[in-house]
Design a protein around this motif. Structure first.
Motif, PDB file in Angstrom:
ATOM      1  N   PRO B 249      73.244 -30.983  44.588  1.00 26.72           N
ATOM      2  CA  PRO B 249      74.026 -30.728  43.383  1.00 26.72           C
ATOM      3  C   PRO B 249      75.187 -31.707  43.137  1.00 26.72           C
ATOM      4  CG  PRO B 249      74.697 -29.238  45.124  1.00 26.72           C
ATOM      5  CD  PRO B 249      73.542 -30.023  45.660  1.00 26.72           C
ATOM      6  N   THR B 250      75.464 -32.633  44.068  1.00 26.87           N
ATOM      7  CA  THR B 250      76.517 -33.607  43.817  1.00 26.87           C
ATOM      8  C   THR B 250      76.200 -34.345  42.522  1.00 26.87           C
ATOM      9  OG1 THR B 250      76.709 -33.929  46.175  1.00 26.87           O
ATOM     10  CG2 THR B 250      77.739 -35.586  44.777  1.00 26.87           C
ATOM     11  N   PRO B 251      77.108 -34.309  41.524  1.00 25.92           N
ATOM     12  CA  PRO B 251      76.761 -34.996  40.282  1.00 25.92           C
ATOM     13  C   PRO B 251      76.977 -36.501  40.393  1.00 25.92           C
ATOM     14  CG  PRO B 251      78.847 -33.817  40.057  1.00 25.92           C
ATOM     15  CD  PRO B 251      78.388 -33.614  41.461  1.00 25.92           C
ATOM     16  N   THR B 252      75.973 -37.285  40.032  1.00 30.57           N
ATOM     17  CA  THR B 252      76.152 -38.728  39.882  1.00 30.57           C
ATOM     18  C   THR B 252      75.590 -39.081  38.518  1.00 30.57           C
ATOM     19  OG1 THR B 252      73.985 -39.345  40.740  1.00 30.57           O
ATOM     20  CG2 THR B 252      75.754 -39.105  42.355  1.00 30.57           C
ATOM     21  N   PHE B 253      75.998 -40.248  37.990  1.00 27.69           N
ATOM     22  CA  PHE B 253      75.508 -40.654  36.674  1.00 27.69           C
ATOM     23  C   PHE B 253      73.993 -40.594  36.633  1.00 27.69           C
ATOM     24  CE2 PHE B 253      79.590 -43.147  36.239  1.00 27.69           C
ATOM     25  CZ  PHE B 253      80.097 -42.304  35.279  1.00 27.69           C
ATOM     26  N   GLY B 254      73.368 -41.132  37.669  1.00 26.10           N
ATOM     27  CA  GLY B 254      71.913 -41.206  37.693  1.00 26.10           C
ATOM     28  C   GLY B 254      71.255 -39.850  37.614  1.00 26.10           C
ATOM     29  N   ASN B 255      71.694 -38.918  38.474  1.00 22.11           N
ATOM     30  CA  ASN B 255      70.968 -37.649  38.457  1.00 22.11           C
ATOM     31  C   ASN B 255      71.318 -36.772  37.258  1.00 22.11           C
ATOM     32  OD1 ASN B 255      73.213 -36.050  39.365  1.00 22.11           O
ATOM     33  ND2 ASN B 255      72.688 -36.427  41.509  1.00 22.11           N
ATOM     34  N   ILE B 256      72.532 -36.912  36.701  1.00 18.76           N
ATOM     35  CA  ILE B 256      72.846 -36.169  35.478  1.00 18.76           C
ATOM     36  C   ILE B 256      71.945 -36.654  34.338  1.00 18.76           C
ATOM     37  CG2 ILE B 256      74.592 -35.565  33.755  1.00 18.76           C
ATOM     38  CD1 ILE B 256      76.733 -36.138  35.823  1.00 18.76           C
ATOM     39  N   ILE B 257      71.824 -37.993  34.222  1.00 25.55           N
ATOM     40  CA  ILE B 257      71.031 -38.538  33.114  1.00 25.55           C
ATOM     41  C   ILE B 257      69.556 -38.185  33.291  1.00 25.55           C
ATOM     42  CG2 ILE B 257      70.305 -40.679  31.977  1.00 25.55           C
ATOM     43  CD1 ILE B 257      73.114 -41.782  32.564  1.00 25.55           C
ATOM     44  N   ALA B 258      69.075 -38.229  34.533  1.00 22.02           N
ATOM     45  CA  ALA B 258      67.684 -37.860  34.781  1.00 22.02           C
ATOM     46  C   ALA B 258      67.428 -36.409  34.380  1.00 22.02           C
ATOM     47  CB  ALA B 258      67.337 -38.077  36.251  1.00 22.02           C
ATOM     48  N   ASP B 259      68.401 -35.528  34.690  1.00 18.72           N
ATOM     49  CA  ASP B 259      68.295 -34.127  34.282  1.00 18.72           C
ATOM     50  C   ASP B 259      68.305 -34.000  32.766  1.00 18.72           C
ATOM     51  OD1 ASP B 259      68.052 -32.744  36.553  1.00 18.72           O
ATOM     52  OD2 ASP B 259      70.153 -32.122  36.717  1.00 18.72           O
ATOM     53  N   GLY B 260      69.241 -34.719  32.152  1.00 13.90           N
ATOM     54  CA  GLY B 260      69.440 -34.604  30.717  1.00 13.90           C
ATOM     55  C   GLY B 260      68.251 -35.081  29.928  1.00 13.90           C
ATOM     56  N   ARG B 261      67.475 -35.980  30.535  1.00 13.41           N
ATOM     57  CA  ARG B 261      66.303 -36.525  29.863  1.00 13.41           C
ATOM     58  C   ARG B 261      65.319 -35.418  29.504  1.00 13.41           C
ATOM     59  NH1 ARG B 261      62.109 -39.603  32.962  1.00 13.41           N
ATOM     60  NH2 ARG B 261      60.826 -40.588  31.392  1.00 13.41           N
ATOM     61  N   LYS B 262      65.289 -34.372  30.332  1.00  9.36           N
ATOM     62  CA  LYS B 262      64.358 -33.274  30.062  1.00  9.36           C
ATOM     63  C   LYS B 262      64.798 -32.454  28.844  1.00  9.36           C
ATOM     64  CE  LYS B 262      63.913 -32.959  35.027  1.00  9.36           C
ATOM     65  NZ  LYS B 262      64.764 -32.374  36.083  1.00  9.36           N
ATOM     66  N   TYR B 263      66.093 -32.515  28.535  1.00  7.96           N
ATOM     67  CA  TYR B 263      66.618 -31.710  27.425  1.00  7.96           C
ATOM     68  C   TYR B 263      67.009 -32.587  26.241  1.00  7.96           C
ATOM     69  CZ  TYR B 263      66.789 -28.306  31.136  1.00  7.96           C
ATOM     70  OH  TYR B 263      66.442 -27.483  32.171  1.00  7.96           O
ATOM     71  N   LEU B 264      66.422 -33.775  26.173  1.00 13.12           N
ATOM     72  CA  LEU B 264      66.847 -34.782  25.207  1.00 13.12           C
ATOM     73  C   LEU B 264      66.771 -34.277  23.763  1.00 13.12           C
ATOM     74  CD1 LEU B 264      67.889 -37.601  25.446  1.00 13.12           C
ATOM     75  CD2 LEU B 264      65.591 -38.462  25.115  1.00 13.12           C
ATOM     76  N   ILE B 265      65.724 -33.542  23.421  1.00 15.50           N
ATOM     77  CA  ILE B 265      65.531 -33.131  22.044  1.00 15.50           C
ATOM     78  C   ILE B 265      66.537 -32.041  21.634  1.00 15.50           C
ATOM     79  CG2 ILE B 265      63.823 -32.284  20.360  1.00 15.50           C
ATOM     80  CD1 ILE B 265      62.920 -34.864  21.566  1.00 15.50           C
ATOM     81  N   ASN B 266      66.758 -31.052  22.539  1.00 15.82           N
ATOM     82  CA  ASN B 266      67.661 -29.948  22.192  1.00 15.82           C
ATOM     83  C   ASN B 266      69.117 -30.250  22.497  1.00 15.82           C
ATOM     84  OD1 ASN B 266      65.363 -28.473  21.581  1.00 15.82           O
ATOM     85  ND2 ASN B 266      65.150 -27.863  23.727  1.00 15.82           N
ATOM     86  N   ALA B 267      69.367 -31.011  23.543  1.00 13.24           N
ATOM     87  CA  ALA B 267      70.746 -31.247  23.988  1.00 13.24           C
ATOM     88  C   ALA B 267      70.909 -32.709  24.386  1.00 13.24           C
ATOM     89  CB  ALA B 267      71.077 -30.321  25.166  1.00 13.24           C
TER      90      ALA B 267
END
Lengths: 342, 303
Positions: B249-267
């Motif tokens: 769960p440590t947030p880094t730019f890379g893993n936040i963006i990778a996560d966010g990619r899944k929600y790109l359309i809604n968020a």
């Protein structure tokens, strides 16, 4: 008598002797480098934890079967024996077979442990040969985009050092270089593909699918071209022969295109050689984001699946490509500027 | 014998030190450097103090407040989460800033490691020359032609990535450039009179290398290294994006963006907002680095 062919070559061939000697020396050095790279990556893959056989046979396979497959494939032999066998194959052009990919393509094996005979696994060489042209297409298009953007900015900056075009070049290349490719890829896909519906983004189904990935890759390449051009054009314009050209009656445009750009060609060529690995890194990530079926996506999948022969094959092929590109770059540089001596 | 000493130019080291100071002041005088520095300091202060002063835990989930948009955009935004929240209701601003901390930590330590390894190899190769030089430089050439990105993702992909392993892998990928610069500088340096003077006076090679040459040639190289901090930060975020960086769960730019990619359309903000911080930081570092490099080139008179 051994020197006869060489003598013949010297007399009848168009190729000057020093080029032949250069090629022989560099190819030998290159072979040594490729050997070192394969030894390094081979050892590394066997030293790190994680058993590829477990992945191949699937999590449910019994321990005894795992050992049997591993023994059959020679994966329990000492590393140097495995490497000897491997490099012997490589010397004959055989990069081995993928651990997980079946020869018929599409599906990725590994789920079941009782089928997938070894003979049905895909040849590493075929996998690379299938995907490399796609990557080449992407890289070339990206290079074209990058040159279109970078040449005007770089040349303008080099012609007026310290003035605003020069500053613009500095600002633009600092911004370009600060855009991480994966983030830019996502943002552009969101804007151009999802919101505006201008370009297709994911997968490959025709040339249009290359444009967006190439655009992202070109942003990564452009700053290096801009910087090299600014510096070399500024250097060339400060030299005597430029003033003399003006006295000779050449127009400013003629001076810029005949002298300044021609002389910047060598640093640009060198850049291509040096930045090859950076280009490769970019290709890797960009293909992964856009699900573009090239060498980069193949590499990432190979790593994720611990497909050792495939990782090794890709590392060897890219190291060889790096060596060859640098030889070609140096040859072209001597062709452009005969004073250079390698 | 004493005449030998009097003709030696032992003042060389002082002059060289002035060059480092001149590079610094010339770069500092440019607008680019100042802009970069101001932006960088603001971001640095935010990264250090915001997660701490705001008291917002970047790991705290709030399912009812999930996928809240950034300020003034759409419906459901709150002052508490200026950049919105992610799929688990975690605050994007503090996550991005904690990501920035890790990014800077890894970027700076990797660059230091890389400069140290490269400088050592270059120092030995340049000072001793001959066989030492040949072996070390062949090693450098071989290293340069290894597709390092493949090696890096291979090592991190098959082992469990931790902060030290990421720093070591990235650091070992980048040293050859510094070995080359260092070698050529040391080679020209060791012919100078102050080095010969020290040799005549009986100083050991070790002492000459580390107390005379190294302090002289390192600062100009360190200026070049500023650009590499940014390069390594990008590298780190790429690894994180591929799932090979510091693990959640440590947030880094890379893993936040990778996560966010899944929600790109809604968020869309989950993938884009951290990237804006990353781009701002990188641009500020690159502006400083580029003006330092220009000043260095202008003073050394080369490309």
């Amino acid at each position: 008598m051994a020197f006869v062919p060489v003598a013949l070559l010297q007399t009848y061939s168009e190729v000057p002797m020093f080029v032949v000697r250069f090629l022989v020396r560099r190819l030998l050095q290159g072979a040594l480098i490729v050997f070192l790279v394969s030894a390094l990556i081979f050892t590394l893959l066997r030293v790190v934890p994680g058993d590829p056989v477990r992945l191949m046979a699937g999590g449910m396979a019994p321990e005894a079967l795992i050992e049997k497959i591993a023994l059959e494939m020679g994966l329990r032999d000492p590393i140097y024996q495995q490497f000897g066998r491997y490099i012997g194959g490589v010397a004959q052009g055989d990069l081995g077979q993928s651990f997980v990919r079946p020869a018929n393509g599409a599906a990725v094996g590994g789920a079941s442990f009782d089928d997938n005979t070894r003979a049905a696994r895909a040849e590493v060489w075929d996998l690379i040969a299938q995907t490399a042209p796609m990557t080449l297409q992407l890289a070339l298009l990206a290079m074209v985009f990058a040159l279109i953007v970078a040449i005007p900015i770089g040349v303008a900056g080099g012609l007026r050092p310290g003035k605003w075009p020069d500053r613009l070049a500095l600002y633009l290349s600092s911004v370009f270089i600060s855009l991480p490719n994966f983030w830019l890829g996502i943002v552009l896909a969101l804007l151009l593909s999802v919101k505006l519906n201008l370009l297709p983004a994911i997968g490959y189904n025709g040339f249009a699918y290359t444009i967006l990935p190439a655009l992202v890759l070109s942003v990564e390449i452009a700053p290096f071209i801009i910087r090299t051009l600014t510096v070399s054009v500024a250097n060339v314009m400060g030299q005597n022969f430029i003033d003399i050209a003006a006295v000779r009656g050449l127009t400013r445009n003629q001076i810029i295109f005949r002298h300044a750009l021609k002389n910047s060609a060598i640093p640009l060529l060198n850049l291509l050689g040096v930045q090859f690995s950076m280009l490769l890194g970019g290709v890797l990530v960009i293909e992964f984001i856009f699900d573009y079926p090239g060498l980069g996506r193949l590499t990432i999948n190979a790593v994720m699946q611990r497909d050792f022969p495939l990782i090794q094959g890709i590392a060897i092929v890219t190291a060889a490509a790096f060596v060859l590109i640098n030889i070609v770059v140096d040859l072209c540089a001597t062709a452009i500027d005969p004073r250079l001596d390698y | 014998m004493s005449t030998v000493n009097t003709t030696l130019d032992v003042s060389a080291p002082k002059r060289e030190r002035k060059i480092a100071a001149r590079i610094w002041s010339q770069a500092f005088a440019s607008i680019e450097f100042k802009i970069g520095m101001v932006v960088f300091i603001i971001l640095l202060l935010l990264a250090i103090f915001y997660p701490w002063l705001s008291g917002i835990d970047p790991l705290k989930m709030d399912i009812r407040g999930k996928l809240a948009p950034p300020l003034f955009i759409g419906e459901g935004w709150t002052w508490a989460n200026p950049l919105g929240t992610d799929q688990l209701g975690r605050d994007m601003l503090s996550r991005s800033l904690v990501g920035l901390r890790y990014s800077l930590l890894i970027g700076v330590s990797t660059t230091i490691l890389m400069v140290c390894v490269g400088a050592m190899i270059g120092l030995f190769a340049g000072y001793f020359g001959g066989k030492v030089d040949t072996v070390l430089m062949r090693l450098t050439d071989a290293q340069l032609s290894i597709p390092m990105i493949i090696l890096a993702i291979t090592i991190l992909g098959v082992s469990r990535p931790t902060i030290p392993s990421i720093i070591i892998v990235l650091g070992l990928a980048g040293w050859p450039v510094y070995a080359r610069i260092m070698r050529s500088t040391v080679m020209s340096e060791r012919k100078k009179e102050y080095v010969r003077g020290a040799q005549v006076l009986g100083a050991t090679d070790w002492r000459i290398m580390f107390t005379l040459i190294l302090p002289l040639v390192l600062p100009p190289i360190a200026f070049v290294a500023v650009l590499d901090i940014a390069r390594m930060m990008i590298f780190e975020s790429v690894l994180g994006f591929l799932g090979l960086g510091v693990q959640p769960p440590t947030p880094t730019f890379g893993n936040i963006i990778a996560d966010g990619r899944k929600y790109l359309i809604n968020a869309w903000w989950i993938a884009t907002m951290p990237g804006i911080f990353l781009v701002l930081t990188l641009t500020s570092i690159n502006l400083m680095g580029a003006s330092l490099e220009r000043a260095r080139n202008a003073i050394y008179g080369g490309a």
